[in-house]
Write a protein that holds these residues in place. Structure first.
Motif, short mmCIF file in Angstrom:
data_model
loop_
_atom_site.label_atom_id
_atom_site.label_comp_id
_atom_site.label_asym_id
_atom_site.label_seq_id
_atom_site.Cartn_x
_atom_site.Cartn_y
_atom_site.Cartn_z
N THR A 54 76.34 20.35 -11.98
CA THR A 54 77.44 19.64 -12.61
C THR A 54 76.88 18.69 -13.66
O THR A 54 75.87 18.02 -13.41
N SER B 68 76.91 15.33 -14.96
CA SER B 68 77.37 14.12 -14.28
C SER B 68 77.81 13.08 -15.31
O SER B 68 77.00 12.45 -15.99
N TYR C 277 85.05 12.12 -15.55
CA TYR C 277 85.74 13.39 -15.38
C TYR C 277 86.20 14.00 -16.70
O TYR C 277 86.10 15.21 -16.91
N GLN D 276 83.55 15.93 -18.45
CA GLN D 276 82.97 17.08 -17.75
C GLN D 276 83.71 18.35 -18.16
O GLN D 276 84.48 18.93 -17.39
N TRP E 220 83.15 21.19 -11.91
CA TRP E 220 82.29 20.73 -10.81
C TRP E 220 81.60 21.85 -10.06
O TRP E 220 82.13 22.95 -9.90
N ASP F 217 90.09 18.54 -10.67
CA ASP F 217 90.18 17.59 -9.55
C ASP F 217 91.62 17.41 -9.09
O ASP F 217 92.15 16.30 -9.02
#
Length: 326
Positions: free
Chosen positions: A53, A55, A58, A61, A95, A114
């Motif tokens: 992932t 890092s 969010y 990402q 993720w 998420d």
């Protein structure tokens, strides 16, 4: 000219001295630069690969990089093997990739967005490529799992191939873990004999990050416990006779060392095909960092005792010695 050669020799000597001592690599952790977490390690054609992932917050990402190595100590970066431009329904929080080869194609499973309930778009997706380094494209045009089953958030997916060739999806956040039988083409699931699709196999203290491997015909099931931003993040495991369990927690085998790093967890395991060497690849947080996203990818050897229980892993700055696959 002699002076230049002298300084070059001194530089080379220092470099070698900093790299090895008695054949042991030193300061080889983290294994590559940058903030990366949730690493999945695998071997394809005598090459080690790590898919982590990225890092970051969010919203940032939106892509995944991969890394390859011939010897576990020198790593090549493959940038943006997957990004949200190739997955129209994924907007953020890419993720915990899980990679597997099936019928000469490479399938990258990932979590996205998420999601917090069944009404939000997102969940676990699948991307496909003809090479390990991609580029990967959305395989289904929609998530493979987009709902909460048995209380498990659809994240942290791991694809497990059993001895009989059956592929399983093992996944779950929010302290619940499910297992499901994948169709041979990865387009969906095959119900179990009782017609259920998702079976819960959650062991004691499970939080997230499942991983499974077979050793001596036993199924080793591993997971992460604690909070991912905290010092209590760690890895525990259980052993069973079936991928379905039941899995009775044995204990922790990977955790922080407050002299080295904190928050060691969310790992994967590889075994070299030419030896009995096992390696655990995981993320941790440097002692200098307080930001939750400041996580780096590291590797250590993993050993077993005379009863085939996993010995506690000692986290190091040294990492591992080079290992070329013969």
């Amino acid at each position: 000219m002699k002076r230049v050669l002298y300084f070059l020799l001194i530089f080379c000597f220092k470099t070698i001295a900093q790299t090895t001592v008695s054949g042991q690599a030193i300061n080889n952790n983290p294994i590559f630069k940058g903030w990366y977490a949730d690493p999945e390690a695998i071997i394809f054609d005598k090459t080690y690969w790590v898919y982590p992932t990225f890092s970051a917050p969010y919203e940032d990402q939106v892509f995944m990089d991969a890394f390859s190595s011939k010897d576990l100590t020198h790593w090549k970066k493959h940038p943006r093997v997957l990004d949200t431009s190739a997955v129209k329904w994924a907007k953020k929080a890419l993720w915990a990739p899980s990679i597997i080869k099936n019928k000469n194609k490479y399938f990258l499973f990932f979590g996205a967005n998420d999601i917090q309930n069944d009404n939000e778009p997102g969940g676990i997706g699948v991307a496909v490529a003809s090479k390990p380094e991609g580029p990967y494209k959305d395989y289904l045009g929609k998530p493979l799992v987009d709902k909460f089953y048995n209380g498990a958030q659809p994240i942290d997916q791991f694809v497990f191939k059993d001895k009989d060739g059956q592929f399983y999806l093992i996944y779950g956040g929010w302290r619940h873990c499910n297992i499901a039988k994948l169709k041979p083409d990865f387009t969906g699931f095959v119900p179990f004999e009782d017609k259920t699709v998702f079976k819960e196999i959650t062991p004691e203290n499970y939080v997230e990050g499942p991983f499974m491997f077979i050793k001596d015909n036993k199924y080793y099931f591993m997971w992460s416990e604690g909070g991912w931003t905290g010092p209590d993040y760690c890895v525990a495991y259980a052993i069973a006779d079936s991928p379905m369990g039941p899995f009775k927690r044995i204990g922790k085998i990977l955790e922080q060392d407050n002299k080295i790093a904190t928050g060691a967890g969310h790992h994967s395991v590889i075994k070299t095909p030419d030896s009995d060497a096992y390696y655990i690849v995981y993320h941790r947080r440097p002692l200098t960092e307080t930001n939750g996203n400041s996580r780096e990818t590291c590797i250590e050897e993993m050993h077993f005792d005379e009863n085939s229980f996993i010995k506690p892993v000692v986290i190091t700055k040294e990492g591992v010695k080079p290992h070329l696959i013969k």
